[in-house]
Design a protein around this motif. Sequence first.
Motif, PDB file in Angstrom:
ATOM      1  N   ARG A  33       0.838  -1.209   0.000  1.00  0.00           N
ATOM      2  CA  ARG A  33       0.000   0.000   0.000  1.00  0.00           C
ATOM      3  C   ARG A  33       0.871   1.257   0.000  1.00  0.00           C
ATOM      4  N   LYS A  34       1.927   1.222   0.803  1.00  0.00           N
ATOM      5  CA  LYS A  34       2.803   2.401   0.912  1.00  0.00           C
ATOM      6  C   LYS A  34       3.409   2.752  -0.450  1.00  0.00           C
ATOM      7  N   ALA A  35       3.920   1.754  -1.147  1.00  0.00           N
ATOM      8  CA  ALA A  35       4.558   1.994  -2.454  1.00  0.00           C
ATOM      9  C   ALA A  35       3.543   2.555  -3.445  1.00  0.00           C
ATOM     10  N   ILE A  36       2.330   1.997  -3.429  1.00  0.00           N
ATOM     11  CA  ILE A  36       1.303   2.450  -4.384  1.00  0.00           C
ATOM     12  C   ILE A  36       0.827   3.865  -4.027  1.00  0.00           C
ATOM     13  N   PHE A  37       0.605   4.142  -2.749  1.00  0.00           N
ATOM     14  CA  PHE A  37       0.193   5.488  -2.342  1.00  0.00           C
ATOM     15  C   PHE A  37       1.272   6.517  -2.706  1.00  0.00           C
ATOM     16  N   ASN A  38       2.536   6.174  -2.471  1.00  0.00           N
ATOM     17  CA  ASN A  38       3.627   7.096  -2.831  1.00  0.00           C
ATOM     18  C   ASN A  38       3.637   7.378  -4.327  1.00  0.00           C
ATOM     19  N   ALA A  39       3.433   6.325  -5.111  1.00  0.00           N
ATOM     20  CA  ALA A  39       3.436   6.497  -6.576  1.00  0.00           C
ATOM     21  C   ALA A  39       2.276   7.385  -7.012  1.00  0.00           C
ATOM     22  N   LEU A  40       1.099   7.181  -6.394  1.00  0.00           N
ATOM     23  CA  LEU A  40      -0.061   8.020  -6.740  1.00  0.00           C
ATOM     24  C   LEU A  40       0.205   9.475  -6.368  1.00  0.00           C
ATOM     25  N   ASN A  41       0.801   9.684  -5.206  1.00  0.00           N
ATOM     26  CA  ASN A  41       1.118  11.052  -4.788  1.00  0.00           C
ATOM     27  C   ASN A  41       2.050  11.732  -5.776  1.00  0.00           C
ATOM     28  N   ARG A  42       2.993  10.961  -6.322  1.00  0.00           N
ATOM     29  CA  ARG A  42       3.963  11.532  -7.264  1.00  0.00           C
ATOM     30  C   ARG A  42       3.286  12.078  -8.529  1.00  0.00           C
ATOM     31  N   ILE A  43       2.126  11.521  -8.881  1.00  0.00           N
ATOM     32  CA  ILE A  43       1.417  12.059 -10.063  1.00  0.00           C
ATOM     33  C   ILE A  43       0.191  12.873  -9.627  1.00  0.00           C
ATOM     34  N   ASP A  44       0.235  13.380  -8.391  1.00  0.00           N
ATOM     35  CA  ASP A  44      -0.838  14.226  -7.862  1.00  0.00           C
ATOM     36  C   ASP A  44      -2.203  13.558  -7.913  1.00  0.00           C
ATOM     37  N   GLN A  45      -2.208  12.291  -7.615  1.00  0.00           N
ATOM     38  CA  GLN A  45      -3.454  11.542  -7.619  1.00  0.00           C
ATOM     39  C   GLN A  45      -3.776  11.128  -6.191  1.00  0.00           C
ATOM     40  N   ARG A  46      -4.898  11.579  -5.660  1.00  0.00           N
ATOM     41  CA  ARG A  46      -5.243  11.209  -4.293  1.00  0.00           C
ATOM     42  C   ARG A  46      -5.749   9.770  -4.257  1.00  0.00           C
ATOM     43  N   PRO A  47      -5.204   8.930  -3.388  1.00  0.00           N
ATOM     44  CA  PRO A  47      -5.650   7.533  -3.306  1.00  0.00           C
ATOM     45  C   PRO A  47      -7.156   7.414  -3.081  1.00  0.00           C
ATOM     46  N   VAL A 251       8.902   2.576 -22.903  1.00  0.00           N
ATOM     47  CA  VAL A 251       9.068   1.357 -22.107  1.00  0.00           C
ATOM     48  C   VAL A 251       8.792   1.719 -20.650  1.00  0.00           C
ATOM     49  N   ALA A 252       7.867   1.000 -20.038  1.00  0.00           N
ATOM     50  CA  ALA A 252       7.513   1.273 -18.640  1.00  0.00           C
ATOM     51  C   ALA A 252       8.641   0.824 -17.720  1.00  0.00           C
ATOM     52  N   ASP A 253       8.866   1.621 -16.689  1.00  0.00           N
ATOM     53  CA  ASP A 253       9.930   1.318 -15.740  1.00  0.00           C
ATOM     54  C   ASP A 253       9.418   0.360 -14.661  1.00  0.00           C
ATOM     55  N   ARG A 254      10.338  -0.402 -14.103  1.00  0.00           N
ATOM     56  CA  ARG A 254       9.937  -1.349 -13.048  1.00  0.00           C
ATOM     57  C   ARG A 254       9.502  -0.613 -11.786  1.00  0.00           C
ATOM     58  N   TYR A 255      10.319   0.366 -11.362  1.00  0.00           N
ATOM     59  CA  TYR A 255      10.119   0.977 -10.042  1.00  0.00           C
ATOM     60  C   TYR A 255       9.744   2.446 -10.089  1.00  0.00           C
ATOM     61  N   THR A 256       9.822   3.065 -11.256  1.00  0.00           N
ATOM     62  CA  THR A 256       9.562   4.501 -11.334  1.00  0.00           C
ATOM     63  C   THR A 256       8.271   4.763 -12.069  1.00  0.00           C
ATOM     64  N   VAL A 257       7.490   5.693 -11.554  1.00  0.00           N
ATOM     65  CA  VAL A 257       6.225   6.046 -12.178  1.00  0.00           C
ATOM     66  C   VAL A 257       6.490   6.565 -13.591  1.00  0.00           C
ATOM     67  N   GLY A 258       5.710   6.049 -14.535  1.00  0.00           N
ATOM     68  CA  GLY A 258       5.915   6.419 -15.932  1.00  0.00           C
ATOM     69  C   GLY A 258       5.202   7.707 -16.290  1.00  0.00           C
ATOM     70  N   CYS A 259       5.200   7.959 -17.574  1.00  0.00           N
ATOM     71  CA  CYS A 259       4.560   9.134 -18.125  1.00  0.00           C
ATOM     72  C   CYS A 259       3.045   9.057 -17.893  1.00  0.00           C
ATOM     73  N   VAL A 260       2.423  10.185 -17.563  1.00  0.00           N
ATOM     74  CA  VAL A 260       0.957  10.212 -17.449  1.00  0.00           C
ATOM     75  C   VAL A 260       0.405  10.614 -18.818  1.00  0.00           C
ATOM     76  N   TYR A 261      -0.326   9.714 -19.428  1.00  0.00           N
ATOM     77  CA  TYR A 261      -0.894   9.990 -20.753  1.00  0.00           C
ATOM     78  C   TYR A 261      -2.289  10.588 -20.595  1.00  0.00           C
ATOM     79  N   ASP A 262      -2.503  11.732 -21.198  1.00  0.00           N
ATOM     80  CA  ASP A 262      -3.838  12.310 -21.274  1.00  0.00           C
ATOM     81  C   ASP A 262      -4.327  12.095 -22.696  1.00  0.00           C
ATOM     82  N   LEU A 263      -5.294  11.234 -22.859  1.00  0.00           N
ATOM     83  CA  LEU A 263      -5.732  10.870 -24.216  1.00  0.00           C
ATOM     84  C   LEU A 263      -7.073  11.519 -24.536  1.00  0.00           C
TER      85      LEU A 263
END
Length: 263
Positions: A33-47, A251-263
Amino acid sequence: MVKFCSLFSGSSGNCLLFGTEKTKILIDAGLSRKAIFNALNRIDQRPEEIKGILLTHEHADHVKGVGILSRTLDIPVYATWGTWQGCMSSVGAVSDKNRVCIEANKTFEIDDLTILPYSIPHDANDPVGFCMMADNKKVVVATDLGKMTKSLLKVFEKSDLLFLESNHDVDMLMIGSYPPYLKQRILGDKGHLCNEVAAKTAAYMVKTGVTRVVLGHLSEKNNFKELAYITTANEMKKEGIVPGIDVTVEVADRYTVGCVYDL
Ligand SMILES: [Zn+2]
Ligand SMILES: [Zn+2]
Protein backbone atom coordinates in the motif's frame (compact mmCIF):
# COMPACT_ATOMS: atom_id res chain seq x y z
CA MET A 1 -10.23 13.07 -21.43
CA VAL A 2 -8.79 9.75 -20.40
CA LYS A 3 -5.74 9.23 -18.18
CA PHE A 4 -3.36 6.28 -18.15
CA CYS A 5 -0.16 5.77 -16.19
CA SER A 6 2.10 2.85 -15.38
CA LEU A 7 2.95 3.18 -11.67
CA PHE A 8 5.01 -0.02 -11.61
CA SER A 9 5.54 -2.76 -14.16
CA GLY A 10 7.57 -5.96 -14.11
CA SER A 11 8.00 -9.25 -12.32
CA SER A 12 8.64 -7.38 -9.06
CA GLY A 13 5.18 -5.80 -9.03
CA ASN A 14 2.51 -4.38 -11.31
CA CYS A 15 0.09 -1.50 -10.86
CA LEU A 16 -1.44 0.71 -13.56
CA LEU A 17 -3.84 3.65 -13.35
CA PHE A 18 -6.67 4.30 -15.79
CA GLY A 19 -9.63 6.62 -15.69
CA THR A 20 -11.48 9.77 -16.51
CA GLU A 21 -11.88 13.01 -14.58
CA LYS A 22 -14.74 11.35 -12.72
CA THR A 23 -13.61 7.74 -12.28
CA LYS A 24 -10.11 6.38 -11.61
CA ILE A 25 -9.27 2.71 -11.19
CA LEU A 26 -6.15 0.62 -10.71
CA ILE A 27 -5.28 -2.43 -12.75
CA ASP A 28 -3.53 -4.89 -10.39
CA ALA A 29 -1.88 -3.92 -7.12
CA GLY A 30 1.22 -6.08 -6.83
CA LEU A 31 3.09 -3.90 -4.35
CA SER A 32 2.59 -2.65 -0.82
CA ARG A 33 0.00 0.00 0.00
CA LYS A 34 2.80 2.40 0.91
CA ALA A 35 4.56 1.99 -2.45
CA ILE A 36 1.30 2.45 -4.38
CA PHE A 37 0.19 5.49 -2.34
CA ASN A 38 3.63 7.10 -2.83
CA ALA A 39 3.44 6.50 -6.58
CA LEU A 40 -0.06 8.02 -6.74
CA ASN A 41 1.12 11.05 -4.79
CA ARG A 42 3.96 11.53 -7.26
CA ILE A 43 1.42 12.06 -10.06
CA ASP A 44 -0.84 14.23 -7.86
CA GLN A 45 -3.45 11.54 -7.62
CA ARG A 46 -5.24 11.21 -4.29
CA PRO A 47 -5.65 7.53 -3.31
CA GLU A 48 -9.17 8.35 -2.04
CA GLU A 49 -10.22 9.01 -5.64
CA ILE A 50 -9.57 5.41 -6.70
CA LYS A 51 -12.94 3.73 -7.27
CA GLY A 52 -11.89 0.11 -7.73
CA ILE A 53 -9.17 -2.38 -8.62
CA LEU A 54 -9.21 -4.78 -11.58
CA LEU A 55 -7.19 -7.98 -11.21
CA THR A 56 -5.65 -9.75 -14.20
CA HIS A 57 -4.74 -12.93 -12.28
CA GLU A 58 -3.65 -14.27 -8.91
CA HIS A 59 0.16 -14.22 -9.19
CA ALA A 60 1.82 -12.32 -6.34
CA ASP A 61 3.31 -9.62 -8.58
CA HIS A 62 -0.29 -8.58 -9.36
CA VAL A 63 -2.17 -9.00 -6.08
CA LYS A 64 0.22 -8.28 -3.20
CA GLY A 65 -1.41 -5.02 -2.05
CA VAL A 66 -4.99 -5.68 -3.16
CA GLY A 67 -6.52 -6.74 0.15
CA ILE A 68 -5.05 -3.90 2.18
CA LEU A 69 -5.99 -1.31 -0.49
CA SER A 70 -9.57 -2.56 -0.64
CA ARG A 71 -9.84 -2.47 3.16
CA THR A 72 -8.19 0.94 3.54
CA LEU A 73 -10.12 2.70 0.79
CA ASP A 74 -13.29 0.55 1.05
CA ILE A 75 -13.32 -0.08 -2.70
CA PRO A 76 -14.44 -3.04 -4.82
CA VAL A 77 -12.05 -5.51 -6.42
CA TYR A 78 -13.04 -7.01 -9.77
CA ALA A 79 -11.70 -10.47 -10.61
CA THR A 80 -12.79 -13.69 -12.28
CA TRP A 81 -13.98 -16.55 -10.07
CA GLY A 82 -10.78 -18.45 -10.82
CA THR A 83 -8.63 -15.49 -9.80
CA TRP A 84 -10.60 -15.09 -6.56
CA GLN A 85 -10.02 -18.77 -5.79
CA GLY A 86 -6.33 -18.41 -6.53
CA CYS A 87 -5.70 -15.38 -4.33
CA MET A 88 -8.08 -16.07 -1.46
CA SER A 89 -5.31 -16.86 1.04
CA SER A 90 -2.85 -14.17 -0.11
CA VAL A 91 -5.12 -11.08 -0.19
CA GLY A 92 -6.75 -11.58 3.22
CA ALA A 93 -10.24 -10.38 4.05
CA VAL A 94 -12.16 -8.41 1.43
CA SER A 95 -15.73 -7.56 2.45
CA ASP A 96 -18.50 -9.29 0.49
CA LYS A 97 -19.74 -6.04 -1.00
CA ASN A 98 -16.25 -5.27 -2.34
CA ARG A 99 -15.73 -8.74 -3.82
CA VAL A 100 -16.98 -8.50 -7.41
CA CYS A 101 -16.90 -11.52 -9.68
CA ILE A 102 -16.42 -10.74 -13.38
CA GLU A 103 -16.49 -13.05 -16.39
CA ALA A 104 -14.01 -13.23 -19.22
CA ASN A 105 -15.34 -11.78 -22.47
CA LYS A 106 -18.29 -10.09 -20.74
CA THR A 107 -18.31 -6.29 -20.73
CA PHE A 108 -19.13 -4.41 -17.53
CA GLU A 109 -19.21 -0.79 -16.41
CA ILE A 110 -17.78 1.23 -13.56
CA ASP A 111 -19.46 4.66 -13.72
CA ASP A 112 -18.36 6.12 -17.07
CA LEU A 113 -15.80 3.38 -17.83
CA THR A 114 -16.64 0.38 -20.03
CA ILE A 115 -14.41 -2.62 -19.44
CA LEU A 116 -14.00 -5.83 -21.37
CA PRO A 117 -11.98 -8.53 -19.60
CA TYR A 118 -10.58 -10.85 -22.28
CA SER A 119 -9.00 -14.29 -21.78
CA ILE A 120 -5.22 -14.51 -21.99
CA PRO A 121 -2.89 -17.53 -22.36
CA HIS A 122 -1.07 -17.62 -19.01
CA ASP A 123 -0.49 -20.23 -16.31
CA ALA A 124 -3.10 -18.99 -13.84
CA ASN A 125 -6.68 -20.08 -12.99
CA ASP A 126 -8.70 -17.79 -15.27
CA PRO A 127 -6.44 -14.89 -16.28
CA VAL A 128 -7.66 -11.87 -18.24
CA GLY A 129 -6.35 -8.74 -19.89
CA PHE A 130 -8.45 -5.58 -19.95
CA CYS A 131 -9.78 -3.53 -22.84
CA MET A 132 -10.95 -0.27 -21.27
CA MET A 133 -13.06 2.36 -22.97
CA ALA A 134 -14.11 5.84 -21.88
CA ASP A 135 -14.71 9.18 -23.55
CA ASN A 136 -14.33 7.56 -27.01
CA LYS A 137 -10.83 6.33 -26.18
CA LYS A 138 -9.63 2.76 -25.93
CA VAL A 139 -6.75 1.57 -23.75
CA VAL A 140 -5.72 -2.09 -23.73
CA VAL A 141 -3.62 -3.77 -21.04
CA ALA A 142 -1.94 -6.89 -22.44
CA THR A 143 0.65 -8.49 -20.17
CA ASP A 144 1.40 -12.05 -19.01
CA LEU A 145 0.84 -13.56 -22.44
CA GLY A 146 2.33 -16.93 -23.31
CA LYS A 147 1.74 -16.43 -27.00
CA MET A 148 0.12 -14.07 -29.49
CA THR A 149 -3.16 -15.15 -31.07
CA LYS A 150 -5.53 -13.79 -33.71
CA SER A 151 -8.22 -13.13 -31.12
CA LEU A 152 -5.79 -11.06 -29.04
CA LEU A 153 -4.80 -9.01 -32.09
CA LYS A 154 -8.49 -8.35 -32.69
CA VAL A 155 -8.90 -6.98 -29.13
CA PHE A 156 -5.88 -4.67 -29.58
CA GLU A 157 -7.12 -3.16 -32.86
CA LYS A 158 -7.47 0.61 -33.03
CA SER A 159 -6.53 1.17 -29.40
CA ASP A 160 -5.38 4.67 -28.54
CA LEU A 161 -2.83 3.14 -26.20
CA LEU A 162 -1.62 -0.45 -26.09
CA PHE A 163 0.24 -1.51 -22.95
CA LEU A 164 2.03 -4.60 -24.25
CA GLU A 165 4.24 -7.13 -22.52
CA SER A 166 7.83 -7.30 -23.75
CA ASN A 167 9.07 -9.66 -21.07
CA HIS A 168 12.38 -11.15 -22.09
CA ASP A 169 15.08 -11.55 -24.66
CA VAL A 170 15.15 -15.25 -25.56
CA ASP A 171 18.97 -15.42 -25.76
CA MET A 172 19.40 -13.72 -22.38
CA LEU A 173 16.90 -16.13 -20.87
CA MET A 174 18.58 -19.20 -22.40
CA ILE A 175 22.10 -18.35 -21.26
CA GLY A 176 20.93 -16.93 -17.93
CA SER A 177 20.90 -18.51 -14.49
CA TYR A 178 17.23 -19.56 -14.27
CA PRO A 179 16.68 -23.29 -13.66
CA PRO A 180 15.52 -25.25 -16.74
CA TYR A 181 11.92 -25.69 -15.49
CA LEU A 182 11.55 -21.91 -15.08
CA LYS A 183 13.00 -21.22 -18.55
CA GLN A 184 10.49 -23.67 -20.01
CA ARG A 185 7.67 -22.05 -18.05
CA ILE A 186 8.53 -18.57 -19.32
CA LEU A 187 8.99 -19.75 -22.92
CA GLY A 188 5.84 -21.90 -22.85
CA ASP A 189 2.45 -21.08 -24.39
CA LYS A 190 1.22 -19.98 -20.96
CA GLY A 191 4.33 -18.05 -19.95
CA HIS A 192 5.47 -14.61 -21.05
CA LEU A 193 5.86 -12.71 -24.32
CA CYS A 194 9.42 -12.24 -25.63
CA ASN A 195 10.75 -9.02 -27.16
CA GLU A 196 10.61 -10.38 -30.73
CA VAL A 197 6.93 -11.32 -30.60
CA ALA A 198 6.07 -8.07 -28.82
CA ALA A 199 7.93 -6.17 -31.57
CA LYS A 200 6.07 -7.95 -34.38
CA THR A 201 2.76 -7.42 -32.58
CA ALA A 202 3.43 -3.73 -31.98
CA ALA A 203 4.47 -3.13 -35.62
CA TYR A 204 1.37 -4.93 -36.88
CA MET A 205 -0.92 -3.01 -34.55
CA VAL A 206 0.37 0.38 -35.76
CA LYS A 207 -1.01 -0.58 -39.17
CA THR A 208 -4.46 -1.03 -37.62
CA GLY A 209 -4.37 2.49 -36.19
CA VAL A 210 -2.65 2.10 -32.83
CA THR A 211 -0.74 5.33 -32.12
CA ARG A 212 0.84 4.69 -28.71
CA VAL A 213 2.60 1.58 -27.53
CA VAL A 214 3.99 1.23 -24.02
CA LEU A 215 6.14 -1.88 -23.53
CA GLY A 216 5.85 -3.34 -20.04
CA HIS A 217 6.28 -6.27 -17.66
CA LEU A 218 10.03 -6.53 -18.42
CA SER A 219 12.00 -9.29 -16.75
CA GLU A 220 14.63 -8.02 -14.35
CA LYS A 221 17.19 -10.69 -15.24
CA ASN A 222 16.43 -11.39 -18.90
CA ASN A 223 15.81 -8.00 -20.44
CA PHE A 224 16.56 -4.30 -20.19
CA LYS A 225 14.69 -1.21 -21.34
CA GLU A 226 16.99 -0.27 -24.23
CA LEU A 227 16.88 -3.79 -25.68
CA ALA A 228 13.09 -4.00 -25.50
CA TYR A 229 12.81 -0.59 -27.16
CA ILE A 230 15.31 -1.23 -29.94
CA THR A 231 13.79 -4.63 -30.81
CA THR A 232 10.39 -3.01 -31.34
CA ALA A 233 11.79 0.09 -33.05
CA ASN A 234 13.82 -2.04 -35.51
CA GLU A 235 10.84 -4.21 -36.36
CA MET A 236 8.75 -1.09 -36.99
CA LYS A 237 11.43 0.42 -39.23
CA LYS A 238 11.47 -2.81 -41.28
CA GLU A 239 7.76 -2.22 -41.85
CA GLY A 240 8.30 1.40 -42.87
CA ILE A 241 6.99 2.78 -39.58
CA VAL A 242 8.98 5.55 -37.90
CA PRO A 243 8.81 5.47 -34.08
CA GLY A 244 8.44 8.99 -32.71
CA ILE A 245 6.59 10.11 -35.85
CA ASP A 246 4.06 7.43 -36.82
CA VAL A 247 3.76 6.03 -33.33
CA THR A 248 4.90 6.78 -29.79
CA VAL A 249 6.87 3.92 -28.25
CA GLU A 250 7.86 3.92 -24.61
CA VAL A 251 9.07 1.36 -22.11
CA ALA A 252 7.51 1.27 -18.64
CA ASP A 253 9.93 1.32 -15.74
CA ARG A 254 9.94 -1.35 -13.05
CA TYR A 255 10.12 0.98 -10.04
CA THR A 256 9.56 4.50 -11.33
CA VAL A 257 6.22 6.05 -12.18
CA GLY A 258 5.92 6.42 -15.93
CA CYS A 259 4.56 9.13 -18.13
CA VAL A 260 0.96 10.21 -17.45
CA TYR A 261 -0.89 9.99 -20.75
CA ASP A 262 -3.84 12.31 -21.27
CA LEU A 263 -5.73 10.87 -24.22
ZN1 LIG B 1 1.59 -14.12 -13.98
ZN1 LIG C 1 2.97 -10.91 -14.07
